[in-house]
Design a protein around this motif. Structure first.
Motif, PDB file in Angstrom:
ATOM      1  N   ARG A  66      -1.517 -13.802   2.423  1.00 14.01           N
ATOM      2  CA  ARG A  66      -0.654 -14.152   1.423  1.00 14.01           C
ATOM      3  C   ARG A  66      -1.220 -12.606   0.576  1.00 14.01           C
ATOM      4  N   SER A  67      -0.540 -11.756   0.587  1.00 15.91           N
ATOM      5  CA  SER A  67      -0.981  -9.995   0.186  1.00 15.91           C
ATOM      6  C   SER A  67      -0.002  -9.433  -1.379  1.00 15.91           C
ATOM      7  N   GLN A  68       0.789 -10.958  -1.345  1.00 14.56           N
ATOM      8  CA  GLN A  68       2.035 -10.341  -2.369  1.00 14.56           C
ATOM      9  C   GLN A  68       1.484 -12.472  -3.081  1.00 14.56           C
TER      10      GLN A  68
ATOM     11  N   ASN B 202     -10.083  -3.041   3.290  1.00 16.24           N
ATOM     12  CA  ASN B 202      -8.771  -3.370   3.094  1.00 16.24           C
ATOM     13  C   ASN B 202      -7.972  -2.698   3.044  1.00 16.24           C
ATOM     14  N   GLN B 203      -6.932  -3.693   3.189  1.00 18.35           N
ATOM     15  CA  GLN B 203      -4.694  -3.188   2.832  1.00 18.35           C
ATOM     16  C   GLN B 203      -4.460  -3.386   1.977  1.00 18.35           C
ATOM     17  N   SER B 204      -5.090  -4.107   0.906  1.00 13.58           N
ATOM     18  CA  SER B 204      -4.476  -4.473  -0.530  1.00 13.58           C
ATOM     19  C   SER B 204      -5.483  -4.985  -1.305  1.00 13.58           C
ATOM     20  N   VAL B 205      -5.492  -4.364  -2.364  1.00 14.19           N
ATOM     21  CA  VAL B 205      -5.905  -4.627  -2.983  1.00 14.19           C
ATOM     22  C   VAL B 205      -5.992  -5.758  -3.795  1.00 14.19           C
TER      23      VAL B 205
ATOM     24  N   ASP C 283      10.094  -3.246  -3.643  1.00 12.26           N
ATOM     25  CA  ASP C 283       9.496  -2.076  -2.760  1.00 12.26           C
ATOM     26  C   ASP C 283       9.431  -1.544  -4.023  1.00 12.26           C
ATOM     27  N   PHE C 284       8.669  -0.995  -4.596  1.00 17.19           N
ATOM     28  CA  PHE C 284       7.856   0.193  -5.804  1.00 17.19           C
ATOM     29  C   PHE C 284       6.303   0.027  -6.034  1.00 17.19           C
ATOM     30  N   ALA C 285       6.648   1.372  -6.122  1.00 14.44           N
ATOM     31  CA  ALA C 285       5.002   1.421  -6.829  1.00 14.44           C
ATOM     32  C   ALA C 285       4.712   2.551  -7.771  1.00 14.44           C
TER      33      ALA C 285
ATOM     34  N   PRO D 270      -3.282   1.242 -10.851  1.00 10.95           N
ATOM     35  CA  PRO D 270      -2.142   0.759 -11.387  1.00 10.95           C
ATOM     36  C   PRO D 270      -1.585  -0.490 -10.204  1.00 10.95           C
ATOM     37  N   PHE D 271      -0.916  -1.653 -10.245  1.00  6.77           N
ATOM     38  CA  PHE D 271      -0.508  -2.722  -8.985  1.00  6.77           C
ATOM     39  C   PHE D 271      -0.202  -2.110  -8.150  1.00  6.77           C
ATOM     40  N   ASP D 272      -0.261  -2.657  -6.975  1.00  8.10           N
ATOM     41  CA  ASP D 272       0.238  -2.097  -5.658  1.00  8.10           C
ATOM     42  C   ASP D 272       0.528  -3.421  -4.731  1.00  8.10           C
ATOM     43  N   PHE D 273       1.258  -3.180  -3.509  1.00  8.85           N
ATOM     44  CA  PHE D 273       1.575  -4.318  -2.663  1.00  8.85           C
ATOM     45  C   PHE D 273       0.889  -3.558  -1.489  1.00  8.85           C
ATOM     46  N   GLY D 274      -0.056  -2.978  -1.670  1.00 10.00           N
ATOM     47  CA  GLY D 274      -0.954  -2.279  -0.045  1.00 10.00           C
ATOM     48  C   GLY D 274      -0.657  -0.933   0.360  1.00 10.00           C
TER      49      GLY D 274
END
Lengths: 156, 276, 751
Positions: free
Chosen positions: C79-81, C208-211, C456-458, C513-517
């Motif tokens: 789970r990454s999102q 890691n690839q997604s904080v 998908d956004f950043a 800021p928020f990001d998916f990774g």
């Protein structure tokens, strides 16, 4: 046991266990964390340091083998705030990615150049055969060592 | 907590050997022992480090004899032997062990005493009929053949408190011989042997093989001679084309089909080392 | 452009060369405990008892945590999102263990040596259950408990229109099988967790690839507010997908909270190989149908995949695979049938390319066979079928934009001396009784974002300091390939500033800021574009403020290096510092910009690799003699780093094709040592050549950039495998093509 040895040209005295690994002495007791632990079994080469100018695995070297000997780590290469030529060539030749193999790789290269100041690319590849890099195809690394040898012109 | 002995002379070593028990460990280069120590969480009562005795590291080569201290490293052996025709196999084997880092620490004594089936030096030591000089508690010495050093189960026959001091090779028995060692692993360098091939040939001026010795390693728990291969070689020149026939001599010696088939490749690579 | 497209050492190269850069394992906190794990020694069973008394008796042991003394925290490693509704299938400490290496207990002590010794003293008893270690055993369901089905997912997907007439078409079927791969990131997995019981705040530091992904999983697992869980990405010593799934972080979080101490959990290599994640095994049958002229008409794929001990991402992975099939060749009709099983083996999961390399092996193996059946040159056959600019990805419906696979093939064939090499190989093979040479080509495509599968956004934020230098807040997760430098270059280019004037740190949920990774190759394409847009917004802001200072309008001003000049008064020059001072001192505000970028495209991005190998038919060893990788990359931001990444992918692909495999023994033990898992080392690789084709620019990527990190790996193993088959005239579909397998093939097929 009481261990007297030299690290990066400084005399060090420690009270330690004979079966303590050099890697742990460096990283934990002396705070020299530039030496990395990648496999703990002498396969990846990330923990390479020089022992009396020869490349060895610090993960396979015990305190009981260090009495009176000279250890050189990555931290010992930089002099007066200036990177060693090898370190600089690794930076400039884009031979560094994740960096986890880099310090061991540089120490193996250093050991090579101490013995053979004018190595061929094949000799460089053999000297680095015990240092695994997963990010690259070794191309820039070999180039960096080659260039460092050229720049040193036989001096080490 | 372990007691650590780091003797500085052979005499001190003799004294220290008297303190060893079944729970003690002898540390040579450490390239195998450290893994074992950590994996098994061993807490030896005594750790005896051999690295402080300079004499154990001496390599002495005369025209009659080669004497190799048990603590001589692979790198040192490679350097000392490379280019000496009769001892070339030892140089090849030592120069091909592990990585440069391993060769700078791994010792001939450790390689032989540890007696892993895949060890590279034992087949060559067998090939050259090496002797092992052993010292026990109190400095008592005895000399045995390397064949007697192996217990046949990837261990050694040393008694409690014994260590190998040095290996001796009688060069007069190999006057005019050339030797070579070739290994087959999973990659070209830094690899554990799947086959180790030690070969020594005595050739006439025209290249004809007058006498041959062949010992293979990494197949059985201990190296083994291949008299059938030696017979094939005698009277011929070391033609790489002989490899197919030589490879057949492996049949029945291994249950691994791969090794049986790959033997001819290793034979050919070995024969190529004897080309003029 | 003065920076983008010019090679730069990465941002932390100097620190890494000096040995000063700090990785997570180098961190030390006051009162920190060290954690060692106890892993399952059986492939399937119930833990019936854990006796920690001997471990606890050791001096310096702080605690032993297991399923009988710790609340049952569960999570889903994949789970990454926040929005993913995945079953939290994995307990932190298992009661039912599902593979050798599953987590049973954690031991915390004052130092690692003590923790390791204590862990070895923990006595665990198991009630064994039947285990499945192979596809066949898993399909039989011998490891299924009541209510469980051997098939954990199954679907059929059709894309496009089936050919109206089967008649006259030439069908080619190929079988492909892939073994398990170890990522072999040189840095093992680590997490340093610090829990503040007074504030009820948890801080996790790990490569890691997604904080934000970790925050989601850990906060939900512990029932903590997301805002009280801080995850910091540390310098990463490589990942390749292995640090995209959370295994050490949940454990460290639980132990730190139970213990009320900071803890450091470091896995050793054996644990990383066994207990983290591997690329899972797959078995495929693919049929391609061609018109006699070599035009591909349709494709059928029947795929079996093994998730290993937990399902984790495997269901998503095989769904993704179907989409990845359409990223390189024109496939008018594709039908896929997929089945997923779960065996008692290490967990399958994310691996560089996320199924693109797997499906490329299937496609290229079949394509290779087709070239022989159709008696066509492999390059010509591919030229006939690669997607061209203006075409669409039939699965996503998105345009491939300026895809350059055709150009890659043509340039590569010329540079690699394709025709000459193939001719020379034939002559060499005719003359050599022992060695065989082969030259082969393989293509492969990938994406630049997971859009349109998910949105998908950043987002990026920037502030200008008083002196005119710029701080950037963005959630990047540099794997070690210099994302940090690439972003500094992107921002510096836009602001016309020297690189040193841009400060940019990595992802930290407390600040960025928020990001998916950083996965799905979206780092530069999506997040990098947001950074570029944010920099452009900051430029506007600079002009606005400068216009106010000069009492004019922004359109009367222009940028000249890092300064603003007036079209009307040539003598006026405002430095960024002047503008910043004016904003702060007079306008009472900071010069800032905030921008988000929601992606709406996913252009074609492909690589074409050429391999020349020599197989020793007497020992089965293969040597890679020569290698060329040609990539359709759009604008490369930092070209030499891109080339280095491609070479690394080739190194990995050669290993995957020839020797890398995690094998499972009959008692469920898996390969867990680099002495037995053979990576390619320096002497075994040629000087890998790389060509970047840069005119196939994307519309949305920063400066026209497309992805490179994953796509570079896609064609690598297929090219090497095809070259071996070309050398031997064989049809091996099983990788790795180890010496043993090559010798078996030779024995079976002759050569």
């Amino acid at each position: 046991m009481k261990l007297d040895f030299f690290v990066n040209e400084e005399a060090v005295t420690l009270e330690t266990q004979p079966q303590r690994r050099l890697l742990d002495i460096l990283r934990e007791d002396l705070g020299l964390t530039g030496t990395k632990e990648g496999c703990s079994e002498g396969e990846c080469g990330a923990c390479t340091v020089l022992l009396d100018d020869l490349a060895v695995h610090s993960c396979l070297t015990l305190a009981a083998q260090l009495q009176g000997r000279r250890v050189t780590t990555i931290e010992g290469l930089e002099k007066n705030g200036e990177l060693d030529i090898l370190q600089r060539c690794f930076v400039e030749e884009i031979a560094i990615q994740c960096g986890f193999c880099t310090t061991g790789m540089i120490m193996s290269a250093k050991a090579l150049l101490l013995q053979n100041p004018h190595p061929t690319p094949e000799e460089i590849r053999t000297a680095l055969s015990g240092n695994l890099c997963r990010c690259s195809g070794y191309v820039q690394i070999v180039k960096a060592v080659s260039r460092a040898a050229d720049e040193m012109g036989g001096r080490v | 907590m372990s007691t650590c002995y780091i003797p500085k002379t052979v005499e001190e070593l003799g004294g220290a050997l008297g303190h060893l028990t079944e729970d003690s460990l002898i540390l040579a280069g450490g390239t195998d022992l450290v893994l074992h120590l950590r994996a098994e969480h061993l807490q030896p009562d005594v750790l005896l480090s051999l690295c402080g005795v300079p004499q154990l590291r001496i390599i002495e080569i005369t025209s009659e004899q080669a004497s190799i201290g048990a603590m001589a490293t692979m790198a040192e052996i490679h350097k000392a032997m490379d280019g000496l025709p009769d001892l070339q196999a030892l140089a090849d084997a030592a120069g091909g062990v592990g990585s440069p880092q391993i060769r700078n620490k791994g010792t001939i004594g450790g390689n032989a005493a540890n007696a892993s089936a895949a060890a590279d030096l034992p087949p060559v030591l067998w090939l050259l009929n090496a002797q092992a000089e052993i010292m026990g508690p109190g400095g008592v010495r005895r000399t045995i053949s390397v064949q007697e050093l192996a217990d046949g189960h990837q261990g050694n026959t040393l008694a409690l408190g014994e260590v190998v001091l040095r290996f001796l090779i009688d060069r007069t028995a190999f006057t005019g011989w050339r030797s070579a060692f070739v290994k087959l692993g999973h990659r070209s360098q830094v690899t554990i042997s799947r086959i180790g091939m030690a070969m020594a040939l005595l050739q006439a001026a025209d290249g004809t093989i007058q006498d041959a010795r062949v010992v293979a390693g990494a197949i059985k728990p201990v190296p083994f001679p291949l008299p059938a291969a030696e017979a094939i070689l005698r009277g011929k020149r070391p033609d790489p084309g002989l490899a197919v026939e030589l490879g057949e001599t492996f049949k029945g010696n291994t249950r691994r089909v791969y090794k049986e088939n790959a033997a001819k490749g290793v034979f050919q690579d070995t024969l190529l080392r004897f080309q003029p | 452009m003065h920076l983008v497209g010019v090679s730069h050492p990465i941002q932390d190269a100097r620190g890494k060369a000096a040995g000063r850069t700090r990785y997570a394992a180098d961190l030390v906190l006051p009162r920190m405990a060290h954690v060692a794990m106890v892993f399952s020694t059986v492939p399937h069973g119930y833990v019936t008892s854990v006796d920690a008394s001997q471990a606890l008796a050791l001096e310096g042991v702080y605690g032993v945590f297991h399923c009988f003394n710790t609340p049952e925290y569960r999570f889903n490693r994949y789970r990454s999102q926040y929005s993913q509704t995945l079953i939290p299938e994995e307990p932190v400490f298992a009661r039912r263990v599902r593979f050798v290496g599953d987590r049973v207990a954690a031991v915390a002590a004052r130092d690692l040596e003590t923790a390791r010794r204590a862990a070895a003293l923990v006595q665990v008893e198991y009630q064994p259950l039947p285990c499945a270690l192979t596809f066949e055993q898993a399909l039989e369901g011998i490891n299924c408990l009541e209510g469980e089905s051997p098939i954990r997912d199954e679907f059929t997907m059709e894309i496009g229109t089936p050919p109206s007439l089967e008649e006259g078409l030439i069908a080619v079927t190929a079988h492909t099988e892939l073994g398990r791969l170890h990522h072999a990131a040189m840095e093992p997995h680590v997490c340093v967790a610090d829990y503040d019981p007074d504030l009820d705040e948890l801080t996790l530091r790990s490569p890691n690839q997604s904080v934000h992904g970790i925050r989601t999983v850990v906060a939900d697992m512990l029932g903590m507010p997301y805002s009280r869980v801080r995850v910091v990405k540390t310098t990463m010593g490589g990942s390749f997908g292995s640090k995209q799934e959370w295994t050490v972080e949940p454990v460290a979080a639980v132990v730190a909270r139970q213990l009320r101490r900071p803890v450091k959990l470091v896995y050793d290599r054996a644990a990383v190989m066994r207990s983290i994640v591997c690329r899972g095994p797959m078995r495929a049958e693919m049929t391609m149908r061609f018109q006699p002229d070599g035009t591909l008409v349709s494709l059928d794929l029947d795929l079996l995949s093994d998730a290993g001990g937990y399902i984790a991402n495997s269901s998503d992975y095989v769904h993704t695979l179907v989409g990845k099939m359409f990223r390189c060749y024109r496939i008018p009709y594709g039908r896929t049938h997929v089945r997923l099983v779960s065996s008692n083996t290490p967990v399958s999961g994310s691996f560089r390319g996320w199924s693109s390399p797997e499906v490329a092996l299937m496609l290229e193996h079949t394509m290779e066979k087709a070239a022989r059946v159709l008696d066509m040159d492999p390059v010509q056959l591919r030229l006939k079928n690669v997607l061209l600019p203006g075409e669409r990805d039939p699965k996503s419906g998105l345009p491939m934009e300026e895809v350059r696979t055709r150009e890659c093939l043509l340039l590569g064939a010329e540079r690699f001396c394709w025709t000459e090499k193939r001719r020379e190989d034939a002559a060499f093979n005719a003359a050599s009784p022992r060695f065989r040479r082969g030259t082969a080509v393989a293509c492969g495509g990938h994406g630049n974002t997971y859009y349109p599968r998910y949105n998908d956004f950043a987002g990026v934020e920037m502030r200008m300091c008083e002196d005119g230098s710029v701080q950037v807040e963005v959630s990047i997760h540099d794997h070690g390939c210099g994302t940090g430098m690439a972003f500094q270059m992107i921002v510096a280019e836009a602001l016309e500033l020297p690189i040193q004037q841009i400060r940019l740190k990595e992802a930290d949920t407390a600040h960025t800021p928020f990001d998916f990774g950083c996965y799905a190759s979206r780092g530069t394409f999506v997040v990098g574009r947001a950074a570029q847009l944010c920099a452009l917004k900051l430029r506007d802001e600079i002009l606005n403020v400068a216009a106010q200072k000069l009492d004019t309008t922004p359109d009367r001003l222009y940028f000249d290096g890092p300064s603003v000049r007036s079209k009307d008064s040539p003598e006026i020059t405002l430095s960024y510092k002047d503008v910043s001072w004016y904003a702060l001192g007079t306008l009472c505000r900071e010069l800032t910009a905030q921008e988000k970028h929601a992606v709406r495209s996913n252009p074609g991005v492909t690589g074409t690799h050429f391999a020349h190998v020599e197989v020793d038919t007497w020992t089965g060893l293969t040597r890679v003699l020569d290698y060329l990788a040609v990539h359709d990359i759009g604008q490369s931001i930092n070209p030499e780093m891109c080339a280095a990444q491609v070479q690394g992918a080739v190194q990995m692909g050669c290993g995957a094709a020839l020797r890398e495999e995690i094998e499972i023994s009959s008692n469920g033990q898996s390969t867990c040592s680099l002495a037995k898992y053979h990576l390619m080392n320096a002497p075994d690789l040629p000087d890998i050549q790389v060509e970047l084709i840069q005119d196939g620019r994307s519309q949305e990527g920063p400066y026209g950039a497309k992805s490179i990190g994953e796509v570079s790996f896609v064609p690598a193993a297929p090219a090497v495998a095809a070259a071996v088959n070309q050398a031997l005239g064989s049809d091996m579909g099983r990788i790795p093509m180890t010496p043993d397998r090559i010798m078996e093939t030779i024995a079976k097929e002759g050569r």
